[in-house]
Design a protein around this motif. Structure first.
Motif, PDB file in Angstrom:
ATOM      1  N   ARG A   1       0.845  -1.202   0.000  1.00 35.75           N
ATOM      2  CA  ARG A   1       0.000   0.000   0.000  1.00 35.75           C
ATOM      3  C   ARG A   1       0.884   1.258   0.000  1.00 35.75           C
ATOM      4  N   LYS A   2       1.942   1.239   0.799  1.00 33.58           N
ATOM      5  CA  LYS A   2       2.844   2.393   0.884  1.00 33.58           C
ATOM      6  C   LYS A   2       3.559   2.622  -0.452  1.00 33.58           C
ATOM      7  N   ARG A   3       4.058   1.551  -1.032  1.00 35.40           N
ATOM      8  CA  ARG A   3       4.792   1.679  -2.293  1.00 35.40           C
ATOM      9  C   ARG A   3       3.864   2.146  -3.422  1.00 35.40           C
ATOM     10  N   ARG A   4       2.650   1.590  -3.476  1.00 30.62           N
ATOM     11  CA  ARG A   4       1.693   2.028  -4.502  1.00 30.62           C
ATOM     12  C   ARG A   4       1.328   3.492  -4.300  1.00 30.62           C
ATOM     13  N   GLY A   5       1.143   3.894  -3.035  1.00 27.32           N
ATOM     14  CA  GLY A   5       0.814   5.288  -2.739  1.00 27.32           C
ATOM     15  C   GLY A   5       1.902   6.238  -3.213  1.00 27.32           C
ATOM     16  N   LEU A   6       3.150   5.864  -3.014  1.00 26.52           N
ATOM     17  CA  LEU A   6       4.261   6.702  -3.482  1.00 26.52           C
ATOM     18  C   LEU A   6       4.278   6.783  -5.005  1.00 26.52           C
ATOM     19  N   TRP A   7       4.041   5.646  -5.658  1.00 26.98           N
ATOM     20  CA  TRP A   7       4.003   5.655  -7.123  1.00 26.98           C
ATOM     21  C   TRP A   7       2.881   6.578  -7.593  1.00 26.98           C
ATOM     22  N   LEU A   8       1.707   6.449  -6.996  1.00 32.71           N
ATOM     23  CA  LEU A   8       0.575   7.287  -7.386  1.00 32.71           C
ATOM     24  C   LEU A   8       0.875   8.766  -7.170  1.00 32.71           C
ATOM     25  N   LYS A   9       1.526   9.073  -6.070  1.00 39.23           N
ATOM     26  CA  LYS A   9       1.875  10.465  -5.777  1.00 39.23           C
ATOM     27  C   LYS A   9       2.844  11.002  -6.834  1.00 39.23           C
ATOM     28  N   HIS A  10       3.845  10.229  -7.205  1.00 38.06           N
ATOM     29  CA  HIS A  10       4.858  10.677  -8.161  1.00 38.06           C
ATOM     30  C   HIS A  10       4.354  10.683  -9.608  1.00 38.06           C
ATOM     31  N   ASN A  11       3.333   9.921  -9.891  1.00 35.87           N
ATOM     32  CA  ASN A  11       2.829   9.788 -11.260  1.00 35.87           C
ATOM     33  C   ASN A  11       1.407  10.325 -11.431  1.00 35.87           C
ATOM     34  N   LYS A  12       0.978  11.135 -10.483  1.00 33.58           N
ATOM     35  CA  LYS A  12      -0.402  11.637 -10.453  1.00 33.58           C
ATOM     36  C   LYS A  12      -0.803  12.309 -11.763  1.00 33.58           C
ATOM     37  N   VAL A  13      -0.001  13.208 -12.253  1.00 32.07           N
ATOM     38  CA  VAL A  13      -0.356  13.974 -13.449  1.00 32.07           C
ATOM     39  C   VAL A  13      -0.391  13.074 -14.681  1.00 32.07           C
ATOM     40  N   ALA A  14       0.628  12.254 -14.846  1.00 35.57           N
ATOM     41  CA  ALA A  14       0.685  11.360 -16.016  1.00 35.57           C
ATOM     42  C   ALA A  14      -0.473  10.366 -15.997  1.00 35.57           C
ATOM     43  N   LEU A  15      -0.793   9.833 -14.820  1.00 34.77           N
ATOM     44  CA  LEU A  15      -1.880   8.870 -14.717  1.00 34.77           C
ATOM     45  C   LEU A  15      -3.222   9.539 -15.000  1.00 34.77           C
ATOM     46  N   ALA A  16      -3.435  10.713 -14.451  1.00 30.52           N
ATOM     47  CA  ALA A  16      -4.704  11.420 -14.667  1.00 30.52           C
ATOM     48  C   ALA A  16      -4.899  11.785 -16.139  1.00 30.52           C
TER      49      ALA A  16
END
Length: 144
Positions: free
Chosen positions: A64-79
């Protein structure tokens, strides 16, 4: 063009642009494989929706922690590519709980999250999410 399903460990991309999460693959330590899948989806560069059809088991804190960090760092690209996340949940109480949680996640990550009672509702929501933006959101009376 669809991404190559052989390059994905955690997600089923065989019906791309619908990307199904495979809960049986989410065992402790899966986060690096999840990151690889998500990176591949971003590299593919084509809009998609994420679909969660089955109940997810409790996730290990480390994942959960690792996925959260990935999501935080890739928020703009993912959105920019992920048009939304749809979860299917038949139980009304659980669905309401998930929808309440989704509201916070939408604010945090900028991705629409919906919870449907049935697969049919989920399909209508995915069509809407993948649409040109000119379609109105499906009303409950129209699809369920």
């Amino acid at each position: 063009m669809k991404p190559n399903p052989a390059h994905f460990s955690i997600h089923d991309v065989s019906d791309f642009p619908i990307v199904r999460f495979r809960p049986e693959t989410a065992v402790t330590g899966y986060a690096p494989l999840w990151e690889n899948d998500m990176d591949a989806l971003l590299r593919h560069g084509v809009p998609f929706v994420l679909l969660f059809e089955e109940e997810r088991s409790d996730e290990a804190h480390v994942d959960r922690k690792r996925r959260g960090l990935w999501l935080k760092h890739n928020k703009v690209a993912l959105a920019a590519l992920c048009r939304g996340l749809v979860t299917v949940e038949a139980d009304a109480d659980q669905r309401a709980r998930l929808q309440a949680m989704a509201a916070g996640a939408m604010k945090a990550f900028g991705i629409v999250q919906e919870v449907a009672a049935t697969r049919e509702q989920a399909e209508a929501l995915m069509v809407w999410l993948l649409g040109s933006g000119q379609m109105a959101r499906p009303r409950a009376a129209d699809v369920w």
